[in-house]
Design a protein around this motif. Structure first.
Motif, mmCIF file in Angstrom:
data_model
loop_
_atom_site.group_PDB
_atom_site.id
_atom_site.type_symbol
_atom_site.label_atom_id
_atom_site.label_comp_id
_atom_site.label_asym_id
_atom_site.label_seq_id
_atom_site.Cartn_x
_atom_site.Cartn_y
_atom_site.Cartn_z
ATOM 1 N N ASP A 36 0.860 -1.188 0.000
ATOM 2 C CA ASP A 36 0.000 0.000 0.000
ATOM 3 C C ASP A 36 0.893 1.235 0.000
ATOM 4 O O ASP A 36 1.079 1.904 1.013
ATOM 5 N N GLY A 57 -5.294 12.915 7.083
ATOM 6 C CA GLY A 57 -6.318 11.992 6.622
ATOM 7 C C GLY A 57 -7.557 11.941 7.491
ATOM 8 O O GLY A 57 -8.681 11.856 6.996
ATOM 9 N N ASP A 80 0.521 4.151 -1.259
ATOM 10 C CA ASP A 80 -0.114 5.456 -1.028
ATOM 11 C C ASP A 80 -0.101 5.837 0.444
ATOM 12 O O ASP A 80 0.004 7.005 0.795
ATOM 13 N N VAL A 81 -0.229 4.839 1.316
ATOM 14 C CA VAL A 81 -0.284 5.085 2.756
ATOM 15 C C VAL A 81 1.005 4.652 3.436
ATOM 16 O O VAL A 81 1.518 5.323 4.328
ATOM 17 N N THR A 84 -1.700 14.548 3.134
ATOM 18 C CA THR A 84 -1.114 15.344 2.059
ATOM 19 C C THR A 84 -0.479 16.579 2.689
ATOM 20 O O THR A 84 -0.533 16.781 3.910
ATOM 21 N N ARG A 103 -4.047 8.585 5.394
ATOM 22 C CA ARG A 103 -3.540 9.208 4.174
ATOM 23 C C ARG A 103 -3.419 10.715 4.389
ATOM 24 O O ARG A 103 -4.397 11.409 4.595
ATOM 25 N N ARG A 148 -7.906 3.296 6.193
ATOM 26 C CA ARG A 148 -6.701 3.849 5.557
ATOM 27 C C ARG A 148 -6.853 5.321 5.223
ATOM 28 O O ARG A 148 -5.865 6.067 5.174
#
Length: 441
Positions: free
Chosen positions: A218, A267, A220-221, A262, A260, A256
């Motif tokens: 994973d 998240g 992205d995370v 940014t 997450r 998840r």
């Protein structure tokens, strides 16, 4: 004949999750195994047809009212988390299980080829590479990365095996993954260390390996602090490492989004905003008070969302809370939603409740369907759980909180004292109240 312990109407669950004798300040588990209320092994087995199809509706109410007997908790959780379709047969599930075990071992081997600590029994606790991917060869750092091992015992195919050799530069995804391995190790060594189970180095290594593999698949995370608290129960409840991995992977489908981040947002921010909206509707005075104290962003509730009340409850009670939540939210289509969306994506909330009997849904989910929940997905029960905790502490917060530090202190006081059953009941009441008020123009 049922075991004698099952005849007792209130057997404590702590015997199943033994605490180390020197840990005397661990909160006692309030959850008790109650005859006629807790889902028993006998009741669970009776819910299957001879072919293996599960009539989930017959057990959801029992889980919602009295939880699951610890001896069958792992296998029931696999259904609640969407690892298996209740409409599948015994043979279907065995094929899926074997296929997943093979897939996990492939991923683990892939990770092992990138770093030999994976699968070696060694838990890395110091950085292995620099930010630009260069191996760290300082002997002191290497010794830190495997404190219980002699340096020469580190696997030879690891970057930490010795002086840097000429090799092609690492790709960025590999560097990012390697940079997380020591953080996973530090967190693993702090996770549930009051439990006898984690006196075993093998069990600690299993937890580290699963988190390392998950961080790789994973991308992205990756790995974030708090994931070890979510994964730990899976290791304890499911003997096979691959089965524990897949249960954790399914749990992460729900959570998840919280991890997450940014450059612009955290998240969990969406759930904090939802908590603010709910509190504004069900307890406007409390919301105004918190906002006036500078807590309108509700960041003080961050931890409760990230690790699902693991800090507020004993180990046994946190498992009890989780299974009640999942039973209340249950949707039989969860398995197919996950399978269609692929690995490591959130569940497709928009399809929930369509084309199925509401009898197969958990009580919380039935309320959403009945009240026409938004197509972009209803709020999770966890938001209402946190809201119910705030509501329960409303009077104290209103009279004693003069700043955010006071809010945090008051909420920290519930650690070890939170009643999981009461919190779930409170969440359901707030959910009904919120849906009713939200409907009004």
């Amino acid at each position: 004949m049922l075991p004698s312990m099952w005849k007792d109407s209130g057997i404590p669950a702590d015997d199943f999750y033994q605490v180390r004798p020197e840990c005397t300040d661990v909160p006692k588990t309030k959850f008790k195994i109650r005859n006629g209320k807790t889902l028993s092994a006998r009741r669970w087995r009776a819910a299957f047809t001879p072919e293996g199809h599960l009539e989930m509706a017959t057990v959801l109410g029992r889980i919602q009212r009295g939880g699951i007997h610890p001896t069958i908790r792992g296998e029931v959780w696999e259904f609640l988390l969407g690892c298996y379709d209740p409409r599948s047969s015994f043979d279907d599930r065995e094929l899926i299980r074997q296929k997943r075990r093979i897939q996990y071992m492939r991923w683990k081997q892939e990770c092992k080829e990138m770093d030999g600590h994976v699968g070696s029994g060694i838990i890395v606790t110091a950085p292995l590479v620099t930010e630009d991917g260069q191996p760290i060869t300082d002997p002191l750092v290497l010794q830190q990365s495997a404190p219980s091992q002699a340096i020469h015992e580190i696997p030879s195919n690891s970057d930490a095996a010795g002086p840097a050799k000429s090799q092609p530069p690492l790709e960025k995804p590999v560097i990012d993954w390697k940079l997380t391995l020591h953080q996973i190790g530090l967190d693993v060594l702090r996770t549930d260390r009051t439990l006898v189970f984690y006196e075993s180095k093998e069990n600690l290594s299993k937890l580290w390996d699963i988190l390392a593999v998950y961080a790789w698949i994973d991308k992205d995370v990756g790995y974030c602090q708090g994931m070890s608290d979510l994964c730990s129960p899976m290791i304890i409840l499911l003997d096979d490492e691959a089965d524990a991995f897949w249960a954790f992977e399914r749990l992460m489908r729900r959570l998840r989004g919280n991890f997450r981040c940014t450059e612009r947002s955290v998240g969990v921010e969406n759930q904090l905003q939802s908590l603010a909206s709910i509190t504004q509707v069900v307890d406007p005075k409390l919301h105004q008070h918190l906002d006036a104290l500078g807590g309108g962003d509700y960041l003080f509730a961050f931890r409760m969302f990230m690790v699902l009340f693991r800090r507020e409850l004993s180990f046994g009670d946190s498992l009890y809370l989780w299974e009640m939540m999942w039973a209340l939210e249950y949707d039989p289509d969860i398995f197919s939603m996950y399978e269609e969306s692929g690995v490591s994506t959130e569940k497709a909330e928009g399809s929930k409740g369509k084309g199925k009997s509401t009898r197969q849904l958990g009580k919380f989910e039935r309320e959403n369907v009945k009240n026409g929940a938004k197509s972009d997905g209803p709020l999770p029960i966890s938001v209402f759980l946190v809201a119910s905790v705030l509501k329960d502490k409303s009077a104290k917060l209103m009279t004693e909180a003069r700043g955010i530090d006071d809010v945090i202190k008051i909420l920290n006081d519930i650690t070890g004292n939170l009643d999981a059953k009461k919190a779930c009941s409170g969440a359901m009441k707030l959910h009904k109240k919120y849906l009713k008020k939200a409907k009004k123009p």
